[in-house]
Design a protein around this motif. Structure first.
Motif, PDB file in Angstrom:
ATOM      1  N   THR A 283       0.865  -1.174   0.000  1.00  0.00           N
ATOM      2  CA  THR A 283       0.000   0.000   0.000  1.00  0.00           C
ATOM      3  C   THR A 283       0.908   1.232   0.000  1.00  0.00           C
ATOM      4  OG1 THR A 283      -0.076  -0.147   2.409  1.00  0.00           O
ATOM      5  CG2 THR A 283      -1.876  -1.181   1.186  1.00  0.00           C
ATOM      6  N   PHE A 284       0.315   2.413  -0.112  1.00  0.00           N
ATOM      7  CA  PHE A 284       1.195   3.589  -0.186  1.00  0.00           C
ATOM      8  C   PHE A 284       0.606   4.774   0.550  1.00  0.00           C
ATOM      9  CE2 PHE A 284      -1.657   4.098  -3.749  1.00  0.00           C
ATOM     10  CZ  PHE A 284      -1.761   5.460  -4.012  1.00  0.00           C
ATOM     11  N   VAL A 285       1.456   5.760   0.776  1.00  0.00           N
ATOM     12  CA  VAL A 285       1.067   6.983   1.464  1.00  0.00           C
ATOM     13  C   VAL A 285       1.421   8.164   0.580  1.00  0.00           C
ATOM     14  CG1 VAL A 285       3.271   7.183   2.710  1.00  0.00           C
ATOM     15  CG2 VAL A 285       1.224   8.269   3.651  1.00  0.00           C
ATOM     16  N   THR A 286       0.560   9.175   0.591  1.00  0.00           N
ATOM     17  CA  THR A 286       0.889  10.455  -0.027  1.00  0.00           C
ATOM     18  C   THR A 286       0.902  11.525   1.059  1.00  0.00           C
ATOM     19  OG1 THR A 286      -1.433  10.993  -0.499  1.00  0.00           O
ATOM     20  CG2 THR A 286      -0.201   9.833  -2.223  1.00  0.00           C
ATOM     21  N   ALA A 287       1.799  12.494   0.904  1.00  0.00           N
ATOM     22  CA  ALA A 287       1.877  13.623   1.839  1.00  0.00           C
ATOM     23  C   ALA A 287       1.952  14.904   1.018  1.00  0.00           C
ATOM     24  CB  ALA A 287       3.099  13.490   2.742  1.00  0.00           C
ATOM     25  N   GLY A 288       1.307  15.961   1.507  1.00  0.00           N
ATOM     26  CA  GLY A 288       1.192  17.139   0.661  1.00  0.00           C
ATOM     27  C   GLY A 288       1.365  18.473   1.350  1.00  0.00           C
ATOM     28  N   GLY A 289       1.251  19.499   0.516  1.00  0.00           N
ATOM     29  CA  GLY A 289       1.390  20.867   0.986  1.00  0.00           C
ATOM     30  C   GLY A 289       0.244  21.335   1.857  1.00  0.00           C
ATOM     31  N   ASP A 290      -0.838  20.545   1.908  1.00  0.00           N
ATOM     32  CA  ASP A 290      -1.960  20.883   2.782  1.00  0.00           C
ATOM     33  C   ASP A 290      -1.733  20.417   4.218  1.00  0.00           C
ATOM     34  OD1 ASP A 290      -2.065  18.206   2.144  1.00  0.00           O
ATOM     35  OD2 ASP A 290      -4.244  18.132   1.900  1.00  0.00           O
ATOM     36  N   GLY A 291      -0.591  19.763   4.484  1.00  0.00           N
ATOM     37  CA  GLY A 291      -0.298  19.311   5.841  1.00  0.00           C
ATOM     38  C   GLY A 291      -0.994  18.032   6.225  1.00  0.00           C
ATOM     39  N   THR A 292      -1.442  17.248   5.238  1.00  0.00           N
ATOM     40  CA  THR A 292      -2.083  15.967   5.522  1.00  0.00           C
ATOM     41  C   THR A 292      -1.297  14.832   4.890  1.00  0.00           C
ATOM     42  OG1 THR A 292      -3.480  15.853   3.546  1.00  0.00           O
ATOM     43  CG2 THR A 292      -4.334  17.094   5.422  1.00  0.00           C
ATOM     44  N   PHE A 293      -1.538  13.623   5.420  1.00  0.00           N
ATOM     45  CA  PHE A 293      -1.075  12.423   4.735  1.00  0.00           C
ATOM     46  C   PHE A 293      -2.208  11.407   4.725  1.00  0.00           C
ATOM     47  CE2 PHE A 293       0.330  11.971   9.162  1.00  0.00           C
ATOM     48  CZ  PHE A 293      -0.054  10.678   9.500  1.00  0.00           C
ATOM     49  N   ASN A 294      -2.198  10.565   3.679  1.00  0.00           N
ATOM     50  CA  ASN A 294      -3.257   9.580   3.481  1.00  0.00           C
ATOM     51  C   ASN A 294      -2.642   8.253   3.083  1.00  0.00           C
ATOM     52  OD1 ASN A 294      -5.966  11.288   3.371  1.00  0.00           O
ATOM     53  ND2 ASN A 294      -4.444  12.435   2.205  1.00  0.00           N
ATOM     54  N   PHE A 295      -3.168   7.172   3.655  1.00  0.00           N
ATOM     55  CA  PHE A 295      -2.761   5.822   3.269  1.00  0.00           C
ATOM     56  C   PHE A 295      -3.759   5.286   2.243  1.00  0.00           C
ATOM     57  CE2 PHE A 295      -1.134   6.162   7.712  1.00  0.00           C
ATOM     58  CZ  PHE A 295       0.227   6.071   7.420  1.00  0.00           C
ATOM     59  N   TRP A 296      -3.233   4.680   1.167  1.00  0.00           N
ATOM     60  CA  TRP A 296      -4.065   4.239   0.046  1.00  0.00           C
ATOM     61  C   TRP A 296      -3.806   2.782  -0.301  1.00  0.00           C
ATOM     62  CZ3 TRP A 296      -7.041   8.358  -1.562  1.00  0.00           C
ATOM     63  CH2 TRP A 296      -6.544   9.650  -1.346  1.00  0.00           C
ATOM     64  N   ASP A 297      -4.801   2.173  -0.927  1.00  0.00           N
ATOM     65  CA  ASP A 297      -4.695   0.822  -1.464  1.00  0.00           C
ATOM     66  C   ASP A 297      -4.951   0.930  -2.965  1.00  0.00           C
ATOM     67  OD1 ASP A 297      -5.161  -1.739  -2.370  1.00  0.00           O
ATOM     68  OD2 ASP A 297      -6.469  -2.318  -0.712  1.00  0.00           O
ATOM     69  N   LYS A 298      -3.908   0.845  -3.776  1.00  0.00           N
ATOM     70  CA  LYS A 298      -4.073   1.042  -5.217  1.00  0.00           C
ATOM     71  C   LYS A 298      -4.818  -0.121  -5.873  1.00  0.00           C
ATOM     72  CE  LYS A 298       0.453  -0.827  -6.675  1.00  0.00           C
ATOM     73  NZ  LYS A 298      -0.051  -2.043  -7.319  1.00  0.00           N
ATOM     74  N   ASN A 299      -4.673  -1.326  -5.332  1.00  0.00           N
ATOM     75  CA  ASN A 299      -5.315  -2.474  -5.959  1.00  0.00           C
ATOM     76  C   ASN A 299      -6.838  -2.449  -5.786  1.00  0.00           C
ATOM     77  OD1 ASN A 299      -2.785  -3.399  -6.720  1.00  0.00           O
ATOM     78  ND2 ASN A 299      -2.512  -4.585  -4.845  1.00  0.00           N
ATOM     79  N   GLN A 300      -7.285  -2.007  -4.605  1.00  0.00           N
ATOM     80  CA  GLN A 300      -8.724  -1.877  -4.358  1.00  0.00           C
ATOM     81  C   GLN A 300      -9.237  -0.473  -4.693  1.00  0.00           C
ATOM     82  OE1 GLN A 300     -10.444  -4.545  -3.508  1.00  0.00           O
ATOM     83  NE2 GLN A 300      -8.600  -5.792  -3.350  1.00  0.00           N
ATOM     84  N   ARG A 301      -8.304   0.424  -5.011  1.00  0.00           N
ATOM     85  CA  ARG A 301      -8.638   1.805  -5.377  1.00  0.00           C
ATOM     86  C   ARG A 301      -9.437   2.530  -4.296  1.00  0.00           C
ATOM     87  NH1 ARG A 301      -9.582   2.323 -11.852  1.00  0.00           N
ATOM     88  NH2 ARG A 301      -8.266   0.587 -12.518  1.00  0.00           N
ATOM     89  N   HIS A 302      -8.935   2.489  -3.082  1.00  0.00           N
ATOM     90  CA  HIS A 302      -9.590   3.289  -2.052  1.00  0.00           C
ATOM     91  C   HIS A 302      -8.579   3.784  -1.026  1.00  0.00           C
ATOM     92  CE1 HIS A 302     -10.647  -0.450   0.666  1.00  0.00           C
ATOM     93  NE2 HIS A 302      -9.371  -0.224   0.597  1.00  0.00           N
ATOM     94  N   ARG A 303      -9.061   4.750  -0.245  1.00  0.00           N
ATOM     95  CA  ARG A 303      -8.241   5.299   0.833  1.00  0.00           C
ATOM     96  C   ARG A 303      -8.430   4.452   2.080  1.00  0.00           C
ATOM     97  NH1 ARG A 303      -8.767  11.554   2.382  1.00  0.00           N
ATOM     98  NH2 ARG A 303     -10.970  10.982   2.462  1.00  0.00           N
ATOM     99  N   LEU A 304      -7.320   3.997   2.650  1.00  0.00           N
ATOM    100  CA  LEU A 304      -7.379   3.214   3.879  1.00  0.00           C
ATOM    101  C   LEU A 304      -7.615   4.113   5.084  1.00  0.00           C
ATOM    102  CD1 LEU A 304      -4.379   0.877   3.075  1.00  0.00           C
ATOM    103  CD2 LEU A 304      -6.774   0.192   3.191  1.00  0.00           C
ATOM    104  N   LYS A 305      -6.897   5.252   5.112  1.00  0.00           N
ATOM    105  CA  LYS A 305      -7.087   6.182   6.218  1.00  0.00           C
ATOM    106  C   LYS A 305      -6.512   7.539   5.836  1.00  0.00           C
ATOM    107  CE  LYS A 305      -7.285   6.032  11.216  1.00  0.00           C
ATOM    108  NZ  LYS A 305      -7.037   5.200  12.417  1.00  0.00           N
ATOM    109  N   GLY A 306      -7.217   8.585   6.233  1.00  0.00           N
ATOM    110  CA  GLY A 306      -6.754   9.942   5.999  1.00  0.00           C
ATOM    111  C   GLY A 306      -6.597  10.681   7.312  1.00  0.00           C
ATOM    112  N   TYR A 307      -5.718  11.670   7.326  1.00  0.00           N
ATOM    113  CA  TYR A 307      -5.463  12.440   8.548  1.00  0.00           C
ATOM    114  C   TYR A 307      -5.777  13.908   8.332  1.00  0.00           C
ATOM    115  CZ  TYR A 307      -3.560   8.509  11.021  1.00  0.00           C
ATOM    116  OH  TYR A 307      -3.449   7.303  11.659  1.00  0.00           O
ATOM    117  N   PRO A 308      -6.203  14.604   9.387  1.00  0.00           N
ATOM    118  CA  PRO A 308      -6.511  16.037   9.262  1.00  0.00           C
ATOM    119  C   PRO A 308      -5.226  16.836   9.075  1.00  0.00           C
ATOM    120  CG  PRO A 308      -6.603  15.371  11.559  1.00  0.00           C
ATOM    121  CD  PRO A 308      -6.393  14.111  10.768  1.00  0.00           C
TER     122      PRO A 308
END
Length: 365
Positions: A283-308
Protein backbone atom coordinates in the motif's frame (compact mmCIF):
# COMPACT_ATOMS: atom_id res chain seq x y z
CA UNK A 1 -15.51 3.96 2.30
CA UNK A 2 -14.70 6.16 -0.65
CA UNK A 3 -13.79 4.44 -3.90
CA UNK A 4 -12.05 5.78 -6.96
CA UNK A 5 -13.88 5.90 -10.24
CA UNK A 6 -12.86 2.66 -11.95
CA UNK A 7 -11.58 4.20 -15.15
CA UNK A 8 -8.26 5.10 -16.67
CA UNK A 9 -9.01 8.79 -16.29
CA UNK A 10 -8.79 11.18 -13.38
CA UNK A 11 -11.44 10.59 -10.74
CA UNK A 12 -12.65 12.71 -7.86
CA UNK A 13 -12.18 11.58 -4.29
CA UNK A 14 -15.27 11.65 -2.10
CA UNK A 15 -15.40 11.79 1.68
CA UNK A 16 -13.89 8.72 3.31
CA UNK A 17 -15.30 7.17 6.47
CA UNK A 18 -11.73 6.25 7.44
CA UNK A 19 -10.77 9.73 8.55
CA UNK A 20 -8.58 9.92 11.63
CA UNK A 21 -8.39 12.75 14.11
CA UNK A 22 -5.49 14.33 15.93
CA UNK A 23 -5.89 11.88 18.83
CA UNK A 24 -4.63 9.16 16.47
CA UNK A 25 -1.34 11.06 16.31
CA UNK A 26 -1.08 11.70 20.06
CA UNK A 27 1.53 8.94 20.55
CA UNK A 28 3.77 10.07 17.70
CA UNK A 29 7.38 10.64 18.69
CA UNK A 30 8.14 14.30 17.98
CA UNK A 31 11.59 15.65 17.17
CA UNK A 32 11.43 19.40 17.59
CA UNK A 33 14.00 21.48 15.69
CA UNK A 34 15.65 18.55 13.87
CA UNK A 35 17.21 21.10 11.50
CA UNK A 36 17.69 24.85 11.25
CA UNK A 37 15.91 25.16 7.89
CA UNK A 38 13.42 23.22 5.74
CA UNK A 39 13.79 19.44 5.72
CA UNK A 40 14.40 18.03 2.24
CA UNK A 41 14.67 14.25 2.74
CA UNK A 42 14.31 11.44 5.30
CA UNK A 43 15.85 7.98 4.83
CA UNK A 44 15.84 4.99 7.19
CA UNK A 45 18.72 2.56 7.63
CA UNK A 46 18.00 -0.76 5.87
CA UNK A 47 19.58 -2.56 8.85
CA UNK A 48 17.97 -0.88 11.87
CA UNK A 49 14.34 -0.06 12.58
CA UNK A 50 14.75 3.37 14.17
CA UNK A 51 17.92 4.90 12.75
CA UNK A 52 17.47 7.44 9.98
CA UNK A 53 19.18 10.33 8.22
CA UNK A 54 17.71 13.78 7.57
CA UNK A 55 18.92 16.28 4.98
CA UNK A 56 18.07 19.96 5.18
CA UNK A 57 18.33 23.31 3.47
CA UNK A 58 20.60 24.36 6.36
CA UNK A 59 23.45 22.44 4.66
CA UNK A 60 23.56 19.54 7.14
CA UNK A 61 22.83 15.82 7.15
CA UNK A 62 21.96 14.50 10.60
CA UNK A 63 21.65 10.90 11.75
CA UNK A 64 19.03 10.16 14.40
CA UNK A 65 18.47 7.08 16.49
CA UNK A 66 15.44 6.36 18.69
CA UNK A 67 16.14 4.42 21.88
CA UNK A 68 13.25 3.56 24.23
CA UNK A 69 11.09 6.18 22.58
CA UNK A 70 13.69 8.92 22.94
CA UNK A 71 15.23 10.37 19.74
CA UNK A 72 18.96 11.01 19.95
CA UNK A 73 21.20 12.79 17.48
CA UNK A 74 24.03 10.39 16.60
CA UNK A 75 26.08 12.30 14.04
CA UNK A 76 26.03 15.10 11.51
CA UNK A 77 28.13 16.27 8.61
CA UNK A 78 27.98 19.60 6.84
CA UNK A 79 27.95 20.99 3.33
CA UNK A 80 28.49 24.53 2.09
CA UNK A 81 25.02 24.60 0.48
CA UNK A 82 21.52 23.21 0.99
CA UNK A 83 21.37 19.39 0.99
CA UNK A 84 18.48 18.03 -1.06
CA UNK A 85 18.71 14.23 -0.67
CA UNK A 86 20.06 11.43 1.51
CA UNK A 87 20.06 7.62 1.35
CA UNK A 88 21.74 4.64 3.11
CA UNK A 89 23.87 1.91 1.59
CA UNK A 90 22.25 -1.54 1.65
CA UNK A 91 24.55 -2.73 4.46
CA UNK A 92 23.71 0.33 6.58
CA UNK A 93 27.34 1.42 6.96
CA UNK A 94 27.29 4.55 4.80
CA UNK A 95 25.04 7.55 4.16
CA UNK A 96 25.16 9.36 0.81
CA UNK A 97 23.95 12.90 0.23
CA UNK A 98 23.78 15.49 -2.53
CA UNK A 99 22.59 19.04 -2.96
CA UNK A 100 23.23 22.55 -4.18
CA UNK A 101 27.04 22.35 -4.05
CA UNK A 102 26.67 19.80 -6.93
CA UNK A 103 28.72 17.25 -4.95
CA UNK A 104 27.95 13.64 -4.05
CA UNK A 105 29.22 12.91 -0.55
CA UNK A 106 29.58 9.65 1.34
CA UNK A 107 29.62 9.48 5.14
CA UNK A 108 31.01 6.44 6.95
CA UNK A 109 28.83 5.84 10.02
CA UNK A 110 31.46 3.88 11.98
CA UNK A 111 34.45 6.19 11.43
CA UNK A 112 32.58 9.48 11.18
CA UNK A 113 34.55 10.37 8.05
CA UNK A 114 32.94 12.11 5.08
CA UNK A 115 34.34 12.26 1.56
CA UNK A 116 33.30 13.70 -1.77
CA UNK A 117 33.04 10.95 -4.37
CA UNK A 118 31.39 12.69 -7.31
CA UNK A 119 30.27 15.93 -8.97
CA UNK A 120 27.58 17.24 -11.28
CA UNK A 121 27.54 20.61 -13.05
CA UNK A 122 24.29 21.60 -11.26
CA UNK A 123 22.58 20.63 -7.96
CA UNK A 124 21.94 16.95 -7.21
CA UNK A 125 18.22 16.67 -6.54
CA UNK A 126 17.91 12.94 -5.76
CA UNK A 127 19.98 9.77 -5.32
CA UNK A 128 19.51 6.06 -4.80
CA UNK A 129 21.70 3.06 -4.02
CA UNK A 130 21.04 0.54 -6.79
CA UNK A 131 22.36 -2.78 -8.05
CA UNK A 132 23.39 -2.60 -11.69
CA UNK A 133 24.28 -4.83 -14.60
CA UNK A 134 24.46 -8.62 -14.85
CA UNK A 135 26.60 -8.84 -11.69
CA UNK A 136 24.22 -6.70 -9.56
CA UNK A 137 27.07 -4.39 -8.53
CA UNK A 138 26.03 -1.86 -5.87
CA UNK A 139 26.49 1.74 -6.96
CA UNK A 140 24.92 5.14 -6.40
CA UNK A 141 22.81 6.79 -9.07
CA UNK A 142 22.36 10.56 -8.85
CA UNK A 143 19.84 12.75 -10.68
CA UNK A 144 20.66 16.40 -11.25
CA UNK A 145 19.33 19.67 -12.58
CA UNK A 146 22.14 19.41 -15.18
CA UNK A 147 19.77 17.04 -17.09
CA UNK A 148 21.80 13.89 -16.40
CA UNK A 149 21.82 10.87 -14.18
CA UNK A 150 25.22 9.45 -13.23
CA UNK A 151 26.24 6.08 -11.81
CA UNK A 152 29.06 6.04 -9.24
CA UNK A 153 31.28 3.16 -8.15
CA UNK A 154 32.04 4.73 -4.68
CA UNK A 155 35.73 3.79 -5.10
CA UNK A 156 36.55 6.26 -7.86
CA UNK A 157 35.83 9.97 -8.45
CA UNK A 158 34.64 9.62 -12.06
CA UNK A 159 31.16 8.29 -12.88
CA UNK A 160 30.90 4.78 -14.26
CA UNK A 161 28.49 6.20 -16.82
CA UNK A 162 26.38 9.27 -17.56
CA UNK A 163 22.91 9.14 -19.14
CA UNK A 164 21.33 12.25 -20.64
CA UNK A 165 17.79 13.01 -19.53
CA UNK A 166 15.27 15.08 -21.53
CA UNK A 167 15.15 17.77 -18.82
CA UNK A 168 16.21 18.62 -15.23
CA UNK A 169 15.71 15.70 -12.85
CA UNK A 170 13.08 16.45 -10.20
CA UNK A 171 12.45 13.00 -8.68
CA UNK A 172 13.67 9.42 -8.98
CA UNK A 173 13.06 6.05 -7.36
CA UNK A 174 14.12 2.44 -7.79
CA UNK A 175 12.97 -1.03 -6.81
CA UNK A 176 14.75 -4.24 -7.79
CA UNK A 177 15.83 -3.71 -11.41
CA UNK A 178 13.46 -0.78 -12.06
CA UNK A 179 14.63 2.86 -12.06
CA UNK A 180 12.13 5.63 -12.83
CA UNK A 181 13.31 9.21 -13.40
CA UNK A 182 10.86 12.14 -13.47
CA UNK A 183 12.07 15.40 -15.00
CA UNK A 184 10.85 18.89 -15.77
CA UNK A 185 8.29 19.25 -18.57
CA UNK A 186 6.57 16.06 -17.29
CA UNK A 187 8.99 13.62 -18.91
CA UNK A 188 9.35 10.12 -17.40
CA UNK A 189 12.37 7.91 -18.19
CA UNK A 190 12.14 4.21 -17.30
CA UNK A 191 15.38 2.26 -17.01
CA UNK A 192 16.02 -1.47 -16.57
CA UNK A 193 19.05 -1.63 -14.25
CA UNK A 194 20.21 -4.80 -16.00
CA UNK A 195 21.06 -2.36 -18.81
CA UNK A 196 21.49 0.86 -16.80
CA UNK A 197 22.91 3.14 -19.52
CA UNK A 198 19.89 2.89 -21.83
CA UNK A 199 16.42 4.38 -21.40
CA UNK A 200 14.10 1.38 -21.72
CA UNK A 201 10.98 3.48 -22.17
CA UNK A 202 10.37 7.23 -22.44
CA UNK A 203 6.91 8.54 -21.69
CA UNK A 204 5.08 11.63 -20.44
CA UNK A 205 3.15 12.08 -17.22
CA UNK A 206 -0.63 11.90 -17.77
CA UNK A 207 -0.98 14.64 -15.15
CA UNK A 208 -1.19 18.10 -16.71
CA UNK A 209 1.08 19.88 -14.26
CA UNK A 210 4.66 19.57 -13.05
CA UNK A 211 5.73 16.26 -11.52
CA UNK A 212 6.67 16.59 -7.86
CA UNK A 213 7.45 13.01 -6.80
CA UNK A 214 7.69 9.43 -8.04
CA UNK A 215 7.78 6.10 -6.17
CA UNK A 216 8.17 2.53 -7.51
CA UNK A 217 5.95 -0.41 -6.54
CA UNK A 218 7.48 -3.22 -4.49
CA UNK A 219 6.82 -5.60 -7.38
CA UNK A 220 8.88 -3.30 -9.68
CA UNK A 221 6.17 -3.43 -12.35
CA UNK A 222 5.08 0.19 -12.08
CA UNK A 223 5.22 3.48 -10.23
CA UNK A 224 3.09 6.26 -8.76
CA UNK A 225 3.62 9.94 -9.55
CA UNK A 226 2.35 13.05 -7.79
CA UNK A 227 1.98 16.54 -9.26
CA UNK A 228 2.02 20.11 -7.97
CA UNK A 229 -1.71 20.25 -8.67
CA UNK A 230 -2.99 17.74 -6.10
CA UNK A 231 -3.18 14.68 -8.34
CA UNK A 232 -1.65 11.22 -8.23
CA UNK A 233 -1.35 8.70 -11.06
CA UNK A 234 -0.95 4.92 -10.81
CA UNK A 235 1.19 3.70 -13.73
CA UNK A 236 2.39 0.33 -15.05
CA UNK A 237 5.37 -0.45 -17.28
CA UNK A 238 3.45 -2.95 -19.41
CA UNK A 239 0.97 -1.22 -21.74
CA UNK A 240 -1.72 -3.89 -21.38
CA UNK A 241 -1.45 -3.73 -17.58
CA UNK A 242 -1.64 0.05 -17.73
CA UNK A 243 -4.81 -0.12 -19.80
CA UNK A 244 -6.35 -2.56 -17.35
CA UNK A 245 -5.24 -1.17 -13.98
CA UNK A 246 -3.81 2.34 -14.42
CA UNK A 247 -5.74 5.37 -13.18
CA UNK A 248 -5.33 8.88 -11.77
CA UNK A 249 -7.09 10.59 -8.89
CA UNK A 250 -7.36 13.90 -7.07
CA UNK A 251 -6.00 14.33 -3.54
CA UNK A 252 -4.57 16.96 -1.17
CA UNK A 253 -7.33 19.46 -1.81
CA UNK A 254 -9.38 21.42 0.68
CA UNK A 255 -12.68 23.23 0.50
CA UNK A 256 -12.09 26.95 0.08
CA UNK A 257 -13.45 28.54 3.29
CA UNK A 258 -14.16 31.79 1.40
CA UNK A 259 -16.47 30.35 -1.23
CA UNK A 260 -20.15 31.19 -1.09
CA UNK A 261 -22.45 28.63 0.62
CA UNK A 262 -23.98 26.21 -1.88
CA UNK A 263 -21.64 27.30 -4.68
CA UNK A 264 -19.40 25.03 -6.68
CA UNK A 265 -16.39 27.26 -6.15
CA UNK A 266 -12.79 26.25 -6.58
CA UNK A 267 -11.10 24.00 -4.02
CA UNK A 268 -7.74 24.93 -2.55
CA UNK A 269 -5.22 22.74 -4.36
CA UNK A 270 -1.85 21.67 -2.88
CA UNK A 271 1.18 19.80 -4.25
CA UNK A 272 1.66 16.08 -3.63
CA UNK A 273 5.16 16.35 -2.18
CA UNK A 274 6.01 12.77 -1.30
CA UNK A 275 4.86 9.21 -2.03
CA UNK A 276 6.15 6.10 -0.24
CA UNK A 277 5.16 2.43 -0.56
CA UNK A 278 4.82 0.19 2.48
CA UNK A 279 7.71 -2.32 2.26
CA UNK A 280 5.58 -5.34 3.25
CA UNK A 281 2.01 -4.65 2.18
CA UNK A 282 2.58 -2.62 -0.98
CA UNK A 283 0.00 0.00 0.00
CA UNK A 284 1.19 3.59 -0.19
CA UNK A 285 1.07 6.98 1.46
CA UNK A 286 0.89 10.45 -0.03
CA UNK A 287 1.88 13.62 1.84
CA UNK A 288 1.19 17.14 0.66
CA UNK A 289 1.39 20.87 0.99
CA UNK A 290 -1.96 20.88 2.78
CA UNK A 291 -0.30 19.31 5.84
CA UNK A 292 -2.08 15.97 5.52
CA UNK A 293 -1.08 12.42 4.74
CA UNK A 294 -3.26 9.58 3.48
CA UNK A 295 -2.76 5.82 3.27
CA UNK A 296 -4.06 4.24 0.05
CA UNK A 297 -4.69 0.82 -1.46
CA UNK A 298 -4.07 1.04 -5.22
CA UNK A 299 -5.31 -2.47 -5.96
CA UNK A 300 -8.72 -1.88 -4.36
CA UNK A 301 -8.64 1.81 -5.38
CA UNK A 302 -9.59 3.29 -2.05
CA UNK A 303 -8.24 5.30 0.83
CA UNK A 304 -7.38 3.21 3.88
CA UNK A 305 -7.09 6.18 6.22
CA UNK A 306 -6.75 9.94 6.00
CA UNK A 307 -5.46 12.44 8.55
CA UNK A 308 -6.51 16.04 9.26
CA UNK A 309 -4.20 18.89 8.37
CA UNK A 310 -1.38 19.56 10.78
CA UNK A 311 -1.24 23.22 9.72
CA UNK A 312 2.16 22.98 8.05
CA UNK A 313 3.18 21.41 4.76
CA UNK A 314 4.72 17.92 4.68
CA UNK A 315 7.68 18.05 2.26
CA UNK A 316 8.80 14.43 2.69
CA UNK A 317 7.80 11.15 4.32
CA UNK A 318 9.09 7.59 4.43
CA UNK A 319 8.59 4.16 6.01
CA UNK A 320 11.26 2.30 7.96
CA UNK A 321 12.54 -1.07 6.71
CA UNK A 322 9.55 -3.15 7.87
CA UNK A 323 6.88 -0.45 7.66
CA UNK A 324 6.25 -0.40 11.42
CA UNK A 325 7.19 3.29 11.61
CA UNK A 326 6.14 6.12 9.31
CA UNK A 327 8.24 9.30 9.46
CA UNK A 328 7.04 12.64 8.17
CA UNK A 329 8.38 16.17 8.33
CA UNK A 330 6.38 19.30 9.03
CA UNK A 331 8.43 21.94 7.29
CA UNK A 332 8.14 24.59 4.59
CA UNK A 333 7.99 23.02 1.12
CA UNK A 334 8.51 26.22 -0.92
CA UNK A 335 5.29 25.74 -2.93
CA UNK A 336 4.36 29.38 -2.21
CA UNK A 337 7.84 30.67 -3.04
CA UNK A 338 10.07 32.79 -0.83
CA UNK A 339 7.13 34.83 0.49
CA UNK A 340 5.58 31.78 2.18
CA UNK A 341 8.63 31.01 4.32
CA UNK A 342 7.74 32.72 7.58
CA UNK A 343 10.25 32.83 10.48
CA UNK A 344 7.72 31.05 12.74
CA UNK A 345 7.05 28.19 10.30
CA UNK A 346 7.25 24.78 12.06
CA UNK A 347 10.27 22.55 11.50
CA UNK A 348 9.50 19.17 13.05
CA UNK A 349 9.88 15.45 12.35
CA UNK A 350 7.26 13.05 13.68
CA UNK A 351 7.47 9.26 13.90
CA UNK A 352 4.13 7.46 13.74
CA UNK A 353 3.78 3.79 14.69
CA UNK A 354 1.61 2.26 11.96
CA UNK A 355 -1.26 -0.15 12.56
CA UNK A 356 -2.61 -2.78 10.16
CA UNK A 357 -5.86 -0.82 10.06
CA UNK A 358 -3.99 2.03 8.40
CA UNK A 359 -1.61 0.26 6.04
CA UNK A 360 -2.79 -3.30 5.34
CA UNK A 361 -4.75 -4.03 2.19
CA UNK A 362 -8.39 -4.80 2.87
CA UNK A 363 -9.84 -7.99 1.45
CA UNK A 364 -12.39 -7.60 -1.33
CA UNK A 365 -15.99 -7.69 -0.16
Amino acid sequence: MSFFNRSNTTSTLGTSTAMANEKDLANDIVINSPAEDSISDIAFSPQQDLMFSVSSWDGKVRIWDVQNGVPQGRAQHESSSPVLCTRWSNDGTKVASGGCDNALKLYDVASGQSQQIGMHSAPIKVLRFVQCGPSNTECIVTGSWDKTIKYWDMRQPQPVSTVMMPERVYSMDSRQSLLVVATAERHIAIINLANPTTIFKATTSPLKWQTRCVACYNEADGYAIGSVEGRCSIRYIDDSMQKKSGFSFKCHRQTNPNRAPGSNGQSLVYPVNSIAFHPLYGTFVTAGGDGTFNFWDKNQRHRLKGYPTLQASIPVCNFNRNGSVFAYALSYDWHQGHMGNRPDYPNVIRLHATSDEEVKEKKKR
